[in-house]
Scaffold this motif. Sequence first.
Motif, PDB file in Angstrom:
ATOM      1  N   TRP A   1       0.813  -1.215   0.000  1.00 12.46           N
ATOM      2  CA  TRP A   1       0.000   0.000   0.000  1.00 12.46           C
ATOM      3  C   TRP A   1       0.856   1.279   0.000  1.00 12.46           C
ATOM      4  N   LEU A   2       2.176   1.122  -0.093  1.00 13.16           N
ATOM      5  CA  LEU A   2       3.056   2.288  -0.086  1.00 13.16           C
ATOM      6  C   LEU A   2       3.057   3.030  -1.418  1.00 13.16           C
TER       7      LEU A   2
ATOM      8  N   GLU B   1      12.365   4.838  -5.593  1.00  8.01           N
ATOM      9  CA  GLU B   1      12.436   6.300  -5.511  1.00  8.01           C
ATOM     10  C   GLU B   1      11.663   7.002  -6.640  1.00  8.01           C
ATOM     11  N   LEU B   2      11.283   6.255  -7.680  1.00  6.07           N
ATOM     12  CA  LEU B   2      10.527   6.839  -8.790  1.00  6.07           C
ATOM     13  C   LEU B   2       9.024   6.593  -8.677  1.00  6.07           C
ATOM     14  N   ARG B   3       8.633   5.748  -7.766  1.00  8.26           N
ATOM     15  CA  ARG B   3       7.215   5.403  -7.637  1.00  8.26           C
ATOM     16  C   ARG B   3       6.414   6.534  -6.985  1.00  8.26           C
ATOM     17  N   ARG B   4       5.172   6.644  -7.424  1.00  2.57           N
ATOM     18  CA  ARG B   4       4.245   7.599  -6.811  1.00  2.57           C
ATOM     19  C   ARG B   4       3.617   6.965  -5.563  1.00  2.57           C
ATOM     20  N   PRO B   5       3.127   7.778  -4.639  1.00  7.13           N
ATOM     21  CA  PRO B   5       2.419   7.212  -3.483  1.00  7.13           C
ATOM     22  C   PRO B   5       1.131   6.519  -3.932  1.00  7.13           C
ATOM     23  N   HIS B   6       0.675   5.609  -3.122  1.00 10.34           N
ATOM     24  CA  HIS B   6      -0.593   4.928  -3.409  1.00 10.34           C
ATOM     25  C   HIS B   6      -1.715   5.969  -3.398  1.00 10.34           C
ATOM     26  N   PRO B   7      -2.598   5.966  -4.394  1.00 14.01           N
ATOM     27  CA  PRO B   7      -3.639   7.006  -4.452  1.00 14.01           C
ATOM     28  C   PRO B   7      -4.605   6.998  -3.273  1.00 14.01           C
ATOM     29  N   LYS B   8      -4.851   5.819  -2.694  1.00 16.93           N
ATOM     30  CA  LYS B   8      -5.768   5.748  -1.554  1.00 16.93           C
ATOM     31  C   LYS B   8      -5.080   6.043  -0.221  1.00 16.93           C
ATOM     32  N   PHE B   9      -3.745   5.866  -0.177  1.00 20.78           N
ATOM     33  CA  PHE B   9      -3.014   6.019   1.082  1.00 20.78           C
ATOM     34  C   PHE B   9      -1.751   6.861   0.863  1.00 20.78           C
ATOM     35  N   PRO B  10      -1.903   8.121   0.477  1.00 20.31           N
ATOM     36  CA  PRO B  10      -0.725   8.925   0.129  1.00 20.31           C
ATOM     37  C   PRO B  10       0.225   9.194   1.298  1.00 20.31           C
ATOM     38  N   ASP B  11      -0.276   9.099   2.517  1.00 16.18           N
ATOM     39  CA  ASP B  11       0.582   9.375   3.683  1.00 16.18           C
ATOM     40  C   ASP B  11       1.210   8.113   4.274  1.00 16.18           C
ATOM     41  N   ARG B  12       1.006   6.973   3.639  1.00 16.33           N
ATOM     42  CA  ARG B  12       1.500   5.711   4.201  1.00 16.33           C
ATOM     43  C   ARG B  12       3.027   5.656   4.333  1.00 16.33           C
ATOM     44  N   PRO B  13       3.817   6.123   3.359  1.00 15.89           N
ATOM     45  CA  PRO B  13       5.275   6.097   3.555  1.00 15.89           C
ATOM     46  C   PRO B  13       5.705   6.887   4.802  1.00 15.89           C
ATOM     47  N   GLN B  14       5.103   8.044   5.033  1.00 17.12           N
ATOM     48  CA  GLN B  14       5.441   8.841   6.214  1.00 17.12           C
ATOM     49  C   GLN B  14       5.041   8.109   7.494  1.00 17.12           C
ATOM     50  N   LYS B  15       3.872   7.471   7.472  1.00 18.57           N
ATOM     51  CA  LYS B  15       3.421   6.726   8.659  1.00 18.57           C
ATOM     52  C   LYS B  15       4.338   5.536   8.940  1.00 18.57           C
TER      53      LYS B  15
END
Length: 199
Positions: A79-80, A91-105
């Motif tokens: 879900w990242l 490093e080139l991937r976009r955040p998941h559209p449903k969970f954009p804050d997941r990498p930070q979490k």
Amino acid sequence: AGAWGMKILIACEYSGIVRDAFLKKGHNAISCDLLDTESPIIYDGGHYIGDVRDILYDDWDLMIAHPPCTYLSVTGTRWLYHPEDMHMQKELRRPHPKFPDRPQKMLEAIDFVKTLMDAPIEKIAVENPLSVISSHIRKADQCVQPYHFGHLEQKRTCLWLKNLPKLQKTHDRTDEVMAMPKSERAKVWAMPPSEERSK
């Protein structure tokens, strides 16, 4: 350790099961979670409702920590990133559209685990399923299964240990569990997502 035995913190845990097992052995054990305990308090002060960091530096002899696995488990890493970018370098991937804050979490969860592991406590065990803790902090010292201890269930659990021995198998039922259909041996994963499943 004092007249009570060891002073033990059971972090991020509200069932009271581990706390009460240590209390019955004569130790001064306290559980801590953002939620109230599910088990009646045997002794005053047996459960702290709040952030474990509030009491982390209170001269504990032992801490057993169960940090929430929502943003730590390997299964959650799908879900990242955006599903269309999985073929690309991270490093080139976009955040998941449903969970954009997941990498930070996930990074916040890793920092929380580091805080627990770095606490000035002589003996520490941190428990989690197969987790990004291994790739971001250090490899687990041990991974165990419920079937190593007599339960007909499969759920890999990893332990990061400080000054503690590895668990020893008490009633290994590996052969019995592996002979079962996968849906039977992994009952916990067959449950639909819910509060009970996460518990």
